[in-house]
Design a protein around this motif. Sequence first.
Motif, PDB file in Angstrom:
ATOM      1  N   SER A 311       0.831  -1.201   0.000  1.00  0.00           N
ATOM      2  CA  SER A 311       0.000   0.000   0.000  1.00  0.00           C
ATOM      3  C   SER A 311       0.868   1.254   0.000  1.00  0.00           C
ATOM      4  N   PRO A 312       0.345   2.377  -0.506  1.00  0.00           N
ATOM      5  CA  PRO A 312       1.112   3.628  -0.507  1.00  0.00           C
ATOM      6  C   PRO A 312       1.508   4.063   0.898  1.00  0.00           C
ATOM      7  N   GLY A 313       2.635   4.730   0.985  1.00  0.00           N
ATOM      8  CA  GLY A 313       3.137   5.253   2.252  1.00  0.00           C
ATOM      9  C   GLY A 313       4.406   6.027   2.006  1.00  0.00           C
ATOM     10  N   GLN A 314       5.288   6.037   2.958  1.00  0.00           N
ATOM     11  CA  GLN A 314       6.558   6.740   2.801  1.00  0.00           C
ATOM     12  C   GLN A 314       7.663   5.752   2.422  1.00  0.00           C
ATOM     13  N   GLY A 315       8.885   6.279   2.216  1.00  0.00           N
ATOM     14  CA  GLY A 315       9.994   5.423   1.819  1.00  0.00           C
ATOM     15  C   GLY A 315       9.754   4.824   0.448  1.00  0.00           C
ATOM     16  N   LYS A 316       9.847   3.499   0.338  1.00  0.00           N
ATOM     17  CA  LYS A 316       9.659   2.826  -0.942  1.00  0.00           C
ATOM     18  C   LYS A 316       8.187   2.775  -1.373  1.00  0.00           C
ATOM     19  N   GLN A 317       7.289   3.262  -0.522  1.00  0.00           N
ATOM     20  CA  GLN A 317       5.872   3.241  -0.862  1.00  0.00           C
ATOM     21  C   GLN A 317       5.360   4.610  -1.312  1.00  0.00           C
ATOM     22  N   VAL A 318       6.265   5.565  -1.510  1.00  0.00           N
ATOM     23  CA  VAL A 318       5.871   6.877  -2.034  1.00  0.00           C
ATOM     24  C   VAL A 318       5.216   6.684  -3.399  1.00  0.00           C
ATOM     25  N   ASN A 319       4.106   7.385  -3.645  1.00  0.00           N
ATOM     26  CA  ASN A 319       3.434   7.226  -4.939  1.00  0.00           C
ATOM     27  C   ASN A 319       3.114   8.547  -5.629  1.00  0.00           C
ATOM     28  N   SER A 320       3.680   9.644  -5.144  1.00  0.00           N
ATOM     29  CA  SER A 320       3.544  10.922  -5.838  1.00  0.00           C
ATOM     30  C   SER A 320       4.583  11.895  -5.304  1.00  0.00           C
ATOM     31  N   MET A 321       4.975  12.823  -6.168  1.00  0.00           N
ATOM     32  CA  MET A 321       5.701  13.971  -5.641  1.00  0.00           C
ATOM     33  C   MET A 321       4.663  14.976  -5.127  1.00  0.00           C
ATOM     34  N   VAL A 322       5.093  15.864  -4.242  1.00  0.00           N
ATOM     35  CA  VAL A 322       4.205  16.920  -3.761  1.00  0.00           C
ATOM     36  C   VAL A 322       4.117  17.963  -4.871  1.00  0.00           C
ATOM     37  N   ALA A 323       3.005  17.988  -5.536  1.00  0.00           N
ATOM     38  CA  ALA A 323       2.824  18.915  -6.648  1.00  0.00           C
ATOM     39  C   ALA A 323       2.042  20.135  -6.167  1.00  0.00           C
ATOM     40  N   GLY A 324       2.055  21.164  -6.987  1.00  0.00           N
ATOM     41  CA  GLY A 324       1.265  22.337  -6.643  1.00  0.00           C
ATOM     42  C   GLY A 324       1.869  23.625  -7.139  1.00  0.00           C
ATOM     43  N   ILE A 325       1.192  24.690  -6.809  1.00  0.00           N
ATOM     44  CA  ILE A 325       1.580  26.026  -7.245  1.00  0.00           C
ATOM     45  C   ILE A 325       1.728  26.897  -6.014  1.00  0.00           C
ATOM     46  N   ASN A 326       2.824  27.629  -5.972  1.00  0.00           N
ATOM     47  CA  ASN A 326       3.074  28.561  -4.883  1.00  0.00           C
ATOM     48  C   ASN A 326       2.964  29.989  -5.379  1.00  0.00           C
ATOM     49  N   MET A 327       2.741  30.900  -4.455  1.00  0.00           N
ATOM     50  CA  MET A 327       2.606  32.322  -4.768  1.00  0.00           C
ATOM     51  C   MET A 327       3.797  33.059  -4.165  1.00  0.00           C
ATOM     52  N   ALA A 328       4.506  33.789  -5.000  1.00  0.00           N
ATOM     53  CA  ALA A 328       5.731  34.454  -4.559  1.00  0.00           C
ATOM     54  C   ALA A 328       5.638  35.952  -4.802  1.00  0.00           C
ATOM     55  N   ILE A 329       6.478  36.684  -4.081  1.00  0.00           N
ATOM     56  CA  ILE A 329       6.613  38.129  -4.261  1.00  0.00           C
ATOM     57  C   ILE A 329       8.031  38.414  -4.715  1.00  0.00           C
ATOM     58  N   PHE A 330       8.169  39.196  -5.787  1.00  0.00           N
ATOM     59  CA  PHE A 330       9.505  39.601  -6.216  1.00  0.00           C
ATOM     60  C   PHE A 330      10.128  40.490  -5.151  1.00  0.00           C
ATOM     61  N   ASN A 331      11.357  40.198  -4.804  1.00  0.00           N
ATOM     62  CA  ASN A 331      12.040  40.936  -3.745  1.00  0.00           C
ATOM     63  C   ASN A 331      12.201  42.408  -4.078  1.00  0.00           C
ATOM     64  N   ASN A 332      12.193  42.746  -5.363  1.00  0.00           N
ATOM     65  CA  ASN A 332      12.456  44.116  -5.779  1.00  0.00           C
ATOM     66  C   ASN A 332      11.197  44.953  -5.921  1.00  0.00           C
ATOM     67  N   THR A 333      10.016  44.413  -5.591  1.00  0.00           N
ATOM     68  CA  THR A 333       8.809  45.214  -5.708  1.00  0.00           C
ATOM     69  C   THR A 333       8.865  46.419  -4.776  1.00  0.00           C
ATOM     70  N   LYS A 334       8.337  47.533  -5.245  1.00  0.00           N
ATOM     71  CA  LYS A 334       8.240  48.720  -4.387  1.00  0.00           C
ATOM     72  C   LYS A 334       6.879  48.777  -3.703  1.00  0.00           C
ATOM     73  N   ASN A 335       6.111  47.744  -3.863  1.00  0.00           N
ATOM     74  CA  ASN A 335       4.795  47.682  -3.253  1.00  0.00           C
ATOM     75  C   ASN A 335       4.659  46.392  -2.447  1.00  0.00           C
ATOM     76  N   VAL A 336       5.636  46.146  -1.579  1.00  0.00           N
ATOM     77  CA  VAL A 336       5.647  44.898  -0.833  1.00  0.00           C
ATOM     78  C   VAL A 336       4.450  44.788   0.104  1.00  0.00           C
ATOM     79  N   ASP A 337       4.010  45.909   0.671  1.00  0.00           N
ATOM     80  CA  ASP A 337       2.857  45.855   1.566  1.00  0.00           C
ATOM     81  C   ASP A 337       1.600  45.446   0.809  1.00  0.00           C
ATOM     82  N   GLY A 338       1.404  46.049  -0.360  1.00  0.00           N
ATOM     83  CA  GLY A 338       0.258  45.686  -1.182  1.00  0.00           C
ATOM     84  C   GLY A 338       0.348  44.252  -1.658  1.00  0.00           C
ATOM     85  N   ALA A 339       1.555  43.812  -1.994  1.00  0.00           N
ATOM     86  CA  ALA A 339       1.750  42.445  -2.453  1.00  0.00           C
ATOM     87  C   ALA A 339       1.384  41.450  -1.360  1.00  0.00           C
TER      88      ALA A 339
END
Length: 441
Positions: A311-339
């Motif tokens: 059955s699926p689990g950890q170690g040799k029973q892993v059956n997927s990578m952790v997929a997904g989308i993350n939300m990032a802020i560019f470090n150089n934005t001049k509107n970091v508070d709004g971001a």
Amino acid sequence: MRKTRAAAAVTLATVMGTLLAACGGGTSSDGGGSNDQPKTLTYWASNQGPNIAYDKKTLGPELAKFQKKTGIKVKLEVIPWSDLLNRILAATTSGQGPDVLNIGNTWSASLQATGALLPWSTKNFDAIGGKDRFNASAVAAAGAPGKDPAAVPLYSLAYALYYNKKMFHEAGITAPPTTWADVINDGKKISKNGTSGKWGLGLEGSNLQENIHISYVLAKQHGADFFDKSGKPTFTSPGAVDAVMQYVDMMQKDKIINPGNAEYAQNQSLQDFAKNKTAMVMWQAAASNFKSQHMSPSDWGAVPMPVQSGSPGQGKQVNSMVAGINMAIFNNTKNVDGAKKFVKFMTSDAEQVILNKAYGSVPPIKSADGNAAFQQTDIKVMANTLQTSATPLPQVPSESQYETQVGTALKNLWADVAAGKTVTKATVKSALSKAQQQMTQ
């Protein structure tokens, strides 16, 4: 990250030397906004739905809601996955980038290493409601271990095995597969050694990311990895070679995959599935795509991705990578508070339900666990996989190069099989060795 994307031609190494000196821009270059006058934000969203028009229709009302609440207008651009990484890397060198952007979570450590993204310290997480709101597996795929994450989880995904109920019924298959041996046996009943005109399993052989995702999972099931603990590539380890060989043999030896799939990269395997040409696909959140092709939820089923045995689990029973989308802020934005206000809005409990429901993905926030909006079969499979049997891709600075080099090696192996060439373990090891050499040059 979602897998409907082609290879990124520009590698991270191209920008490492010039990035920090070259960063500029954000919205300030076009009169958009700043912390003092937060009028406008620019947002690069990844293409999550069946097409860009779907994303604009989905996101538009939510951005209007944010503007009404904060007075900040969000300029939206939806970018196809085939272009997104190139656009991000080009932006870091040109100084003309967005304030806020979506990134595939597998790129987190690579982009983190450039210094281009705002680190999500405890203080920054507190500004959006706290780090503890998010599921641990999602945060683990947001940057290198021991460092402040480079982004915030937005949409979580995992692989599921989708099966066509009509094709299974016609082949006399009464239960979905749980192991790779089951997949092969069921696939052979449908493919009939390539003579039936139908196929057991579909894939996108020219999609570098899919190649990476599945081969990585198989490697874990063989007790291997593609990097050692220090981050050094180990592409030619016996387990990695065995994993790739097992994958390639599904087309070459077992003949359950149409050799024409070697050229697929833009969801063609889903189209074949919807047309009753292919009985199984390995995918992240395919429901909206099936719906767009006039399939009813009763036409398909979804189960956890197979393991070698048990059955699926950890170690040799892993059956997927952790997929997904993350939300990032560019470090150089001049509107970091709004971001940060925008990230807080997009990851709020209410918006997470709206957005993840629209895209068929799993909310990475704990408050959504058990929500009635996420009880669809494949979403429940993905959610359980993320909690119990998924693992992040290697969070190393060279991850994006790994995707390009090993993904291309797999693409070429698929092409060899499709052309009638014999692929052996020696062939696989040679291809992986070449990919590793290119990584270390």
